[in-house]
Enzyme design. Structure first.
Site, PDB file in Angstrom:
ATOM      1  N   TYR A 170      -6.753  -3.833  20.122  1.00 26.80           N
ATOM      2  CA  TYR A 170      -6.721  -2.985  21.312  1.00 26.80           C
ATOM      3  C   TYR A 170      -7.770  -3.356  22.362  1.00 26.80           C
ATOM      4  O   TYR A 170      -7.784  -2.779  23.448  1.00 26.80           O
ATOM      5  CB  TYR A 170      -6.865  -1.511  20.924  1.00 26.80           C
ATOM      6  N   GLU A 256       1.719  -1.263  -8.726  1.00 26.85           N
ATOM      7  CA  GLU A 256       2.232  -1.742  -7.437  1.00 26.85           C
ATOM      8  C   GLU A 256       2.363  -0.626  -6.414  1.00 26.85           C
ATOM      9  O   GLU A 256       1.917  -0.760  -5.284  1.00 26.85           O
ATOM     10  CB  GLU A 256       3.607  -2.407  -7.640  1.00 26.85           C
ATOM     11  N   ASP A 308       7.362  -3.438  -9.965  1.00 26.18           N
ATOM     12  CA  ASP A 308       8.821  -3.312 -10.025  1.00 26.18           C
ATOM     13  C   ASP A 308       9.433  -4.556 -10.653  1.00 26.18           C
ATOM     14  O   ASP A 308       8.883  -5.658 -10.560  1.00 26.18           O
ATOM     15  CB  ASP A 308       9.407  -3.133  -8.623  1.00 26.18           C
TER      16      ASP A 308
END
Length: 427
Positions: A170, A256, A308
């Protein structure tokens, strides 16, 4: 009615086995704790033997005779970073005054410039670089962004303050256009200056969290992670603030996703099986990777990973263990050696009778990612990983950790993980 009662008496727990497979196989906690204690003891013994033996010191790139020249960065003080930027600026000024314009010699972080080193079990960056010229229309914008980032880093050095990557973006939105561009050049600057990204005093917003059997100091304040509620303690974005780690845990559980983390935290899994639970809520950020490595090295604990059952879960695990290609220049500081893949593994889908409605078909992109992973050297090194990934690609099925909730919301903490730990079922 009487017949039903008789059947239940002859087969106690049959209803549990229907709705919660293998629950009856979970042994009493003290038995599982003995297994975990042996694992923790073996890891500590190996670490102590390594540190006490001069002949088995930690390998570095300098110890290896590699065919390719590789580069690595180190932690530098703010004054050193400031001096490096000023020296670079002087060279640029001399080049401009001599009529040659200027260019930055930027290390290439492309996939072709990466190298997996089996002896170190991590990805490193080779020495190829490219000129980022201000006089070339194809590189003028990136050269401008690079100069601006260097100017901003120099300001941070003078003021001795930290800012986030978002703050940096920014300061000049119209020039940077997108934060991914300023983030990418920030990594380029780290490579150019030969320092870690944290040496630049630019940090990412807090993302990772930790809960469980860990006490550490955060900028002088002692934090007890057993008393932080189910939300846990946010991992400090500046690892320099962290010190004095203490723990009676037997292992570190790397998770995870946030959903599985919350389940384990709310169930106080770390009290039943003394452990430290940590998550980066998906793709690992730098702070979580640094924090995990620090815990592993200082506490000398085994790290077990719960991800996963899909190609991206394995990719996330590999980033923690072997490093990411994007930040291979700093893999020595960001990787955690010897992480064990606990679950959810492709073979678990049938082994634990995951219902078909909880399994998801792999997309063409999933299959391509899986096949690409099978070609990676860090996967080939582990036959167990190859076998599991091959099964995943063959069956074209994937599943999230939450698929276990089909057997009950607490099946993960009450049956799946205890049984995995009991059987030492990790790769």
């Amino acid at each position: 009615m009487a017949d039903k009662k008789k059947r239940r008496q002859r087969d106690p727990g049959s209803d549990d086995e229907t709705h919660q497979p293998f629950k009856s196989r979970v042994k009493p906690d003290p038995v599982i704790l003995q297994t975990l204690q042996k694992l923790a003891d073996s890891v500590r013994a190996a670490a102590e033997a390594s540190s006490s033996s001069s002949s088995s010191k930690t390998l570095t790139l300098a110890d290896l005779s590699l065919s390719s020249t590789c580069r690595e960065v180190t932690d530098l003080s703010l004054s050193s970073v400031q001096s490096s930027i000023e020296s670079l600026t002087l060279r640029i000024a001399h080049s401009i005054l001599s009529g040659n314009g200027f260019a930055f010699d930027v290390p290439s972080r492309s996939a072709a410039n990466q190298l997996y080193v089996p002896e170190l079990d991590r990805i490193v960056l080779k020495d190829k670089s490219a000129l980022r010229q201000y006089s070339n229309i194809s590189t003028v914008r990136k050269a401008t962004v690079t100069a601006r980032i260097l100017q901003l880093i120099h300001q941070l050095c003078l003021k001795s303050i930290h800012v986030t990557k978002r703050d940096l973006f920014y300061t000049d939105v119209k020039l940077f256009q997108d934060q991914t561009q300023s983030d990418s050049v920030l990594d380029d600057v780290s490579c150019m200056l030969g320092c870690t990204r944290s040496s630049l005093n630019v940090i990412a917003a807090e993302k990772g969290v930790v809960v469980g059997r860990l006490i550490f100091s955060d900028n002088g304040d002692m934090i007890d992670c057993t008393k932080m509620g189910m939300g846990g303690k946010a991992i400090p974005p500046n690892i320099d603030r962290v010190g004095d780690m203490q723990s009676d845990a037997l292992f570190i559980l790397l998770v995870e996703k946030d959903a599985a983390y919350i389940r384990l935290a709310e169930d106080r899994f770390y009290n039943r099986f003394p452990c430290i639970i940590v998550t980066a809520k998906g793709q690992p950020d730098v702070a979580t990777r640094l924090f995990l490595r620090k815990m592993k090295m200082e506490l000398r604990l085994p790290v077990l990973a719960l991800v996963d059952s899909d190609p991206y879960g394995l990719k996330i695990l590999s980033v923690y263990g072997c490093g990411s290609k994007n930040m291979s220049y700093d893999s020595a500081n960001l990787t955690t050696p010897d992480i064990k893949w606990l679950g959810i593994r492709p073979s678990d889908l049938d082994k634990y009778r995951i219902p078909e409605q909880c399994r998801l078909p792999m997309t063409e992109q999933d299959i391509k990612t899986g096949k690409d992973l099978l070609e990676e050297d860090f996967v080939k090194k582990n036959p167990g990983w190859v076998e599991e990934l091959t099964l995943m690609v063959k069956t074209k099925q994937k599943a999230e950790i939450q698929a276990l909730s089909s057997f009950g919301f607490q099946y993960l903490s009450e049956v799946y993980l205890p049984l995995k730990l009991q059987q030492q079922d990790w790769l």
